[in-house]
Design an enzyme around this catalytic site. Structure first.
Site, PDB file in Angstrom:
ATOM      1  N   LYS A  67     -24.332 -12.311  42.645  1.00 22.96           N
ATOM      2  CA  LYS A  67     -23.265 -12.501  43.364  1.00 22.96           C
ATOM      3  C   LYS A  67     -22.791 -11.047  43.897  1.00 22.96           C
ATOM      4  CE  LYS A  67     -19.149 -12.282  40.228  1.00 22.96           C
ATOM      5  NZ  LYS A  67     -18.582 -10.798  40.504  1.00 22.96           N
TER       6      LYS A  67
ATOM      7  N   LYS B 299      -8.634 -23.379  26.189  1.00 23.61           N
ATOM      8  CA  LYS B 299      -9.181 -21.921  25.725  1.00 23.61           C
ATOM      9  C   LYS B 299      -8.001 -21.292  24.776  1.00 23.61           C
ATOM     10  CE  LYS B 299     -12.270 -18.622  28.119  1.00 23.61           C
ATOM     11  NZ  LYS B 299     -12.902 -18.313  29.127  1.00 23.61           N
TER      12      LYS B 299
ATOM     13  N   GLU C 132     -15.061  -2.676  35.588  1.00 27.13           N
ATOM     14  CA  GLU C 132     -15.821  -2.718  34.471  1.00 27.13           C
ATOM     15  C   GLU C 132     -17.551  -2.769  34.410  1.00 27.13           C
ATOM     16  OE1 GLU C 132     -14.460  -2.690  31.471  1.00 27.13           O
ATOM     17  OE2 GLU C 132     -16.649  -2.569  30.641  1.00 27.13           O
ATOM     18  N   PHE C 133     -18.188  -2.078  33.514  1.00 31.47           N
ATOM     19  CA  PHE C 133     -19.586  -1.854  33.305  1.00 31.47           C
ATOM     20  C   PHE C 133     -20.138  -2.484  32.352  1.00 31.47           C
ATOM     21  CE2 PHE C 133     -17.800   1.352  36.359  1.00 31.47           C
ATOM     22  CZ  PHE C 133     -18.637   1.002  37.441  1.00 31.47           C
TER      23      PHE C 133
ATOM     24  N   LEU D 144     -37.045  -1.537  33.658  1.00 30.01           N
ATOM     25  CA  LEU D 144     -38.316  -1.508  34.327  1.00 30.01           C
ATOM     26  C   LEU D 144     -39.318  -2.611  34.056  1.00 30.01           C
ATOM     27  CD1 LEU D 144     -40.010   2.225  34.483  1.00 30.01           C
ATOM     28  CD2 LEU D 144     -38.630   1.002  36.362  1.00 30.01           C
TER      29      LEU D 144
ATOM     30  N   GLY E 283     -30.479 -12.601  36.934  1.00 32.18           N
ATOM     31  CA  GLY E 283     -29.755 -13.765  37.091  1.00 32.18           C
ATOM     32  C   GLY E 283     -28.375 -13.582  36.542  1.00 32.18           C
TER      33      GLY E 283
ATOM     34  N   VAL F 186     -15.109 -10.502  30.275  1.00 33.44           N
ATOM     35  CA  VAL F 186     -14.554  -9.210  30.588  1.00 33.44           C
ATOM     36  C   VAL F 186     -13.031  -9.093  29.856  1.00 33.44           C
ATOM     37  CG1 VAL F 186     -13.589  -7.738  32.224  1.00 33.44           C
ATOM     38  CG2 VAL F 186     -15.978  -8.839  32.574  1.00 33.44           C
TER      39      VAL F 186
ATOM     40  N   CYS G 126     -23.339 -11.693  37.567  1.00 38.91           N
ATOM     41  CA  CYS G 126     -22.982 -10.559  38.301  1.00 38.91           C
ATOM     42  C   CYS G 126     -23.887 -10.169  39.508  1.00 38.91           C
ATOM     43  CB  CYS G 126     -22.635  -9.231  37.183  1.00 38.91           C
ATOM     44  SG  CYS G 126     -21.444  -9.577  36.136  1.00 38.91           S
TER      45      CYS G 126
HETATM   46  N1  LIG Z   1     -19.526 -11.226  32.853  1.00 38.18           N
HETATM   47  C1  LIG Z   1     -19.798  -9.713  33.031  1.00 38.18           C
HETATM   48  O1  LIG Z   1     -20.821  -9.245  32.186  1.00 38.18           O
HETATM   49  C2  LIG Z   1     -18.924  -8.720  33.878  1.00 38.18           C
HETATM   50  C3  LIG Z   1     -19.259  -7.468  33.602  1.00 38.18           C
HETATM   51  C4  LIG Z   1     -18.412  -6.703  34.694  1.00 38.18           C
HETATM   52  C5  LIG Z   1     -17.470  -7.064  35.549  1.00 38.18           C
HETATM   53  N2  LIG Z   1     -17.410  -8.308  35.498  1.00 38.18           N
HETATM   54  C6  LIG Z   1     -16.419  -9.075  36.382  1.00 38.18           C
HETATM   55  O2  LIG Z   1     -15.148  -9.424  36.076  1.00 38.18           O
HETATM   56  C7  LIG Z   1     -14.689 -10.374  36.581  1.00 38.18           C
HETATM   57  C8  LIG Z   1     -14.419 -11.424  35.458  1.00 38.18           C
HETATM   58  O3  LIG Z   1     -15.945 -12.007  34.854  1.00 38.18           O
HETATM   59  P1  LIG Z   1     -15.943 -12.706  33.815  1.00 38.18           P
HETATM   60  O4  LIG Z   1     -17.248 -12.911  33.696  1.00 38.18           O
HETATM   61  O5  LIG Z   1     -15.253 -12.375  32.685  1.00 38.18           O
HETATM   62  O6  LIG Z   1     -15.436 -14.311  34.249  1.00 38.18           O
HETATM   63  P2  LIG Z   1     -15.124 -15.549  33.449  1.00 38.18           P
HETATM   64  O7  LIG Z   1     -15.314 -16.482  34.190  1.00 38.18           O
HETATM   65  O8  LIG Z   1     -15.972 -15.545  32.098  1.00 38.18           O
HETATM   66  O9  LIG Z   1     -13.558 -15.510  33.205  1.00 38.18           O
HETATM   67  C9  LIG Z   1     -12.357 -15.592  33.785  1.00 38.18           C
HETATM   68  C10 LIG Z   1     -11.313 -16.112  33.135  1.00 38.18           C
HETATM   69  O10 LIG Z   1     -10.206 -16.160  34.149  1.00 38.18           O
HETATM   70  C11 LIG Z   1      -9.530 -17.379  33.971  1.00 38.18           C
HETATM   71  N3  LIG Z   1      -8.519 -17.628  35.009  1.00 38.18           N
HETATM   72  C12 LIG Z   1      -8.892 -18.157  36.256  1.00 38.18           C
HETATM   73  N4  LIG Z   1      -7.917 -18.142  36.818  1.00 38.18           N
HETATM   74  C13 LIG Z   1      -6.888 -17.910  36.381  1.00 38.18           C
HETATM   75  C14 LIG Z   1      -5.381 -17.414  36.507  1.00 38.18           C
HETATM   76  N5  LIG Z   1      -4.838 -17.646  37.582  1.00 38.18           N
HETATM   77  N6  LIG Z   1      -4.458 -17.136  35.539  1.00 38.18           N
HETATM   78  C15 LIG Z   1      -5.214 -16.577  34.400  1.00 38.18           C
HETATM   79  N7  LIG Z   1      -6.172 -16.794  33.937  1.00 38.18           N
HETATM   80  C16 LIG Z   1      -7.145 -17.254  35.082  1.00 38.18           C
HETATM   81  C17 LIG Z   1     -10.558 -18.677  33.572  1.00 38.18           C
HETATM   82  O11 LIG Z   1      -9.750 -19.627  32.978  1.00 38.18           O
HETATM   83  C18 LIG Z   1     -11.634 -17.674  32.701  1.00 38.18           C
HETATM   84  O12 LIG Z   1     -11.029 -17.831  31.409  1.00 38.18           O
HETATM   85  C19 LIG Z   1     -15.460 -10.844  37.881  1.00 38.18           C
HETATM   86  O13 LIG Z   1     -14.877 -10.241  38.940  1.00 38.18           O
HETATM   87  C20 LIG Z   1     -16.790 -10.269  37.447  1.00 38.18           C
HETATM   88  O14 LIG Z   1     -17.558 -10.037  38.377  1.00 38.18           O
HETATM   89  C21 LIG Z   1     -18.054  -9.111  34.789  1.00 38.18           C
END
Ligand SMILES: NC(=O)c1ccc[n+]([C@@H]2O[C@H](COP(=O)([O-])OP(=O)(O)OC[C@H]3O[C@@H](n4cnc5c(N)ncnc54)[C@H](O)[C@@H]3O)[C@@H](O)[C@H]2O)c1
Length: 439
Positions: A265, A36, A150-151, A252, A259, A12, A262
């Site tokens: 959880k 990273k 975020e969607f 559908l 899985g 995201v 998102c």
């Molecule tokens: N992945 C999706 O498709 C999606 C879609 C919509 C919403 N979300 C939501 O968005 C959020 C993030 O999801 P994601 O999939 O991007 O997660 P992710 O695990 O891919 O990325 C999280 C990032 O945050 C970093 N991080 C952790 N602690 C930190 C800190 N203290 N300071 C700075 N960086 C830090 C990690 O190193 C990692 O790079 C979650 O709440 C998720 O539910 C995800």
């Protein structure tokens, strides 16, 4: 032009930062993962997401997008600070807010002028309030906390972000509302809405959307299971109901369960939020338990074919990612299927176009990894399809038959036509459709 910091550069955060840079803003992305950040500073996109590399490179070159591990530098620079941090499930299913509240506490100490702090992570109702309290502990200046869930979908993330069907902004501050509207206006030129609401409704909107989608998938999976019992074909039923505009054609497709990072959880977190308020989400509890079984729905079928004995059977797996066009294997059905097959004594050889590295990090000592979708089939007693990657949809069946010990396919994604599989002489077992048993 706005100055933006994005804290957390995962699926995201990195897409958010890159796409905001693409509309002319200056963006600094912050992550605690130094490796990273080093990779990104060297021009490397650390995740697989279609088209992200092109937009990333363009904006890095134009000096609109940069990366750091230093939260203070980014916060000093920015007017708007996005939190795109993990909210993984805790032991009891609740969303773990420690990442968000930890950074919020830091922000309170760091900010020296007005900032808009935007929660982009998926968080339970009341989190904006908690973030506000946490920042207030130390802050000596004004700030606003906004909920902006975020969607985007992994695999389509760049397109989804640049052309969102809607933007949800939860805020009670006029000042923050104006800033957020200016920021998002370039993304909704076609007329899609920016919907403003209170913080609680914005937070719940995200959970309601994901829980609804997980329910839709799970409902179809139950219809598919029942099709198998009564001899109906779920493909026909799907088309029959999907042509009703109240139901719609999308989401559908039956399969081996949802899985990803998102849906699993978020459904659990909403149930937990309900419990915390003495409300029991009966539908969602059923969705969780039906999906848990569905993830390994192919296992009894495979065992049945091999007369209960999978010992030393060579099983090839096509697809590890939880869906196509991503390298994300978090909560992927393939993981559960592979674990179940290993526990039955089978030996596993896998192939996925993008998720091999992530899988090597998780299971490298338990399974073997092939070079491509045909090599993985060598001497295999059966092929199990877990992800509907495009490359698996129209393969060379002559080559498949040549490589495998037997022409046996268990398809968790219903990729092939039943008549075709019969004509090709395969044993073919899918979801919600009759088994093709060519003898
Ligand atoms: N992945 C999706 O498709 C999606 C879609 C919509 C919403 N979300 C939501 O968005 C959020 C993030 O999801 P994601 O999939 O991007 O997660 P992710 O695990 O891919 O990325 C999280 C990032 O945050 C970093 N991080 C952790 N602690 C930190 C800190 N203290 N300071 C700075 N960086 C830090 C990690 O190193 C990692 O790079 C979650 O709440 C998720 O539910 C995800």
């Amino acid at each position: 032009m706005k100055k933006i910091a994005v804290v957390g550069t995962g699926y995201v955060g990195l897409v958010t930062g890159t796409c905001f840079a693409e509309t002319g803003n200056n963006v600094i992305c912050v992550d605690i993962d130094k490796q990273k950040v080093d990779r990104m500073q060297n021009g490397e996109v650390p995740i697989y997401e279609p088209y992200l590399d092109v937009v990333f490179e363009r904006n890095v070159q134009a000096n609109r997008l940069s990366f750091t591990t230093n939260l203070k530098d980014a916060v000093d620079f920015a007017e708007i600070i996005f939190l795109a941090l993990p909210t993984p499930p805790g032991e009891d299913g609740s969303a773990d807010l420690s990442y968000i509240l930890g950074v919020a506490e830091e922000l309170g100490k760091i900010i020296t002028e007005y900032k808009v702090i935007v929660d982009k992570s998926t968080v339970p109702v009341g989190t904006a309030f908690k973030v506000n309290e946490m920042i207030s502990k130390n802050a000596k200046v004004d700030f606003d906390v906004v909920s902006n869930p975020e969607f985007l979908r992994e695999g389509f993330a760049v397109d989804d972000f640049l052309k969102p069907e809607r933007v949800i902004i939860g805020t009670s501050s006029k000042r923050a509302q104006t800033i957020m509207e200016q920021l998002y206006r370039p993304f909704v030129r076609q007329g899609n809405p920016i919907i403003f609401m209170d913080e609680e409704s914005a937070e719940l909107t995200k959970y309601a959307a994901n829980s609804f989608l997980a329910t839709k998938i799970t409902f179809m999976n139950e219809i598919a299971n029942f099709c198998e019992i009564v001899g109906a074909n779920v493909d026909k039923v799907r088309m029959g109901i999907g042509s009703d505009s109240r139901i719609g054609k999308r989401f559908l497709f039956p399969g081996i369960g949802y899985g990803g990072s998102c849906f699993p959880k978020d459904v659990k977190a909403l149930v937990k939020s309900g419990n915390d308020h003495d409300y029991s989400f009966e539908i969602l509890k059923s969705v969780i338990s039906v999906n848990d079984v569905q993830k390994t729905a192919l296992i009894p079928k495979i065992k049945n074919y091999f007369k209960g004995d999978l010992k030393d059977k060579k099983i090839a797996i096509w697809g590890l990612a939880f869906k196509p066009n991503t390298d994300d294997i978090r909560e992927a059905p393939a993981l559960f299927i592979i674990e179940a097959l290993i526990s039955e004594g089978a030996s596993i050889n896998v192939y996925d176009p993008e998720a091999m590295d992530n899988m090597k990090g998780l299971m490298s000592n338990k399974i073997s990894f092939a070079q491509d979708e045909y090599q993985v089939l060598e001497q295999a007693d059966a092929l199990v399809i877990c992800t509907e990657w495009g490359v698996f949809r129209n393969p060379d069946f002559v080559e498949i038959a040549k490589k495998m010990n037997d022409r046996v396919i268990f398809d968790g994604r219903n990729l092939y036509n039943l008549q075709d599989m019969n004509d090709r002489g395969f044993y073919y077992s899918s979801i919600g459709r009759e088994i093709i048993n060519y003898d």
